[in-house]
Design a protein around this motif. Structure first.
Motif, PDB file in Angstrom:
ATOM      1  N   ILE A  11      52.118  49.611  36.417  1.00 21.36           N
ATOM      2  CA  ILE A  11      51.333  48.388  36.228  1.00 21.36           C
ATOM      3  C   ILE A  11      51.428  47.424  37.410  1.00 21.36           C
ATOM      4  O   ILE A  11      50.901  46.315  37.341  1.00 21.36           O
ATOM      5  N   SER A  12      52.078  47.862  38.487  1.00 24.86           N
ATOM      6  CA  SER A  12      52.188  46.968  39.645  1.00 24.86           C
ATOM      7  C   SER A  12      50.788  46.672  40.180  1.00 24.86           C
ATOM      8  O   SER A  12      49.923  47.541  40.249  1.00 24.86           O
ATOM      9  N   GLY A  13      50.559  45.439  40.500  1.00 25.32           N
ATOM     10  CA  GLY A  13      49.258  45.028  40.999  1.00 25.32           C
ATOM     11  C   GLY A  13      48.267  44.649  39.907  1.00 25.32           C
ATOM     12  O   GLY A  13      47.174  44.179  40.205  1.00 25.32           O
ATOM     13  N   GLU A  35      44.798  42.300  32.974  1.00 22.72           N
ATOM     14  CA  GLU A  35      44.499  43.719  33.194  1.00 22.72           C
ATOM     15  C   GLU A  35      45.496  44.601  32.452  1.00 22.72           C
ATOM     16  O   GLU A  35      45.125  45.653  31.920  1.00 22.72           O
ATOM     17  N   GLN A  36      46.757  44.166  32.420  1.00 25.46           N
ATOM     18  CA  GLN A  36      47.761  44.913  31.660  1.00 25.46           C
ATOM     19  C   GLN A  36      47.389  44.960  30.179  1.00 25.46           C
ATOM     20  O   GLN A  36      47.490  46.014  29.539  1.00 25.46           O
ATOM     21  N   GLN A  70      45.022  48.044  25.651  1.00 25.98           N
ATOM     22  CA  GLN A  70      43.955  48.159  24.661  1.00 25.98           C
ATOM     23  C   GLN A  70      43.188  49.463  24.837  1.00 25.98           C
ATOM     24  O   GLN A  70      42.869  50.150  23.864  1.00 25.98           O
ATOM     25  N   PHE A  71      42.893  49.830  26.080  1.00 26.82           N
ATOM     26  CA  PHE A  71      42.168  51.065  26.357  1.00 26.82           C
ATOM     27  C   PHE A  71      42.990  52.280  25.928  1.00 26.82           C
ATOM     28  O   PHE A  71      42.453  53.239  25.357  1.00 26.82           O
ATOM     29  N   LEU A  72      44.287  52.241  26.184  1.00 23.93           N
ATOM     30  CA  LEU A  72      45.149  53.364  25.838  1.00 23.93           C
ATOM     31  C   LEU A  72      45.262  53.565  24.326  1.00 23.93           C
ATOM     32  O   LEU A  72      45.392  54.699  23.852  1.00 23.93           O
ATOM     33  N   HIS A  73      45.196  52.469  23.563  1.00 22.78           N
ATOM     34  CA  HIS A  73      45.352  52.557  22.122  1.00 22.78           C
ATOM     35  C   HIS A  73      44.041  52.653  21.363  1.00 22.78           C
ATOM     36  O   HIS A  73      44.022  52.745  20.138  1.00 22.78           O
TER      37      HIS A  73
END
Length: 133
Positions: free
Chosen positions: A115-117, A122-123, A128-131
């Motif tokens: 998650i760097s950057g 966005e995190q 949300q996209f992953l779940h």
């Protein structure tokens, strides 16, 4: 040129797994051994061999092999249950606890790299996209 998300996820999975396998190897552990240590550590009461079999769907022989290697490396110990001497309970030893801490540290480093950057927003979106089903 089209980008395939599946391929990128597969590459990411490989990178994470390779990093973890390298870290585990330096501690003398395999993936299944590490997962077993984590399982033992997360239980409120010391689990027994059958609990490990049921959790991972491994055969009795496979679990006994994993536990035997963990015990010989002094990561765990098996003790008879106080009420039923036929049942052996699994306990982490200090060396096993130390390995778990190192494993968690490695996972935290991997997570930070992933998650760097990313901004906090966005995190959140990424999670949300992953779940999303």
């Amino acid at each position: 040129m089209q980008h395939y998300v599946g391929h990128e996820v597969k590459c990411l999975h490989w990178l994470i797994r390779h990093t973890m396998d390298t870290a585990l190897e330096s501690m003398g552990l395999t993936g299944p051994q590490s997962q077993t240590l984590q399982f033992i550590a997360r239980q409120e009461n010391p689990p027994c061999i059958r609990d490990v079999e049921e959790k991972f769907g491994f055969s009795h022989a496979t679990v006994c092999g994993i536990l035997s290697r963990l015990e010989s490396k002094e990561f765990i110990t098996l003790r008879p249950d106080e009420k039923d001497r036929r049942i052996r309970r699994l306990f982490l030893l200090p060396r096993g606890e130390d390995c778990l801490q190192k494993t968690c540290h490695t996972l935290e480093k991997i997570e930070a790299q992933l998650i760097s950057g990313f901004t906090p927003q966005e995190q959140d979106l990424f999670h949300q996209f992953l779940h999303r089903s």
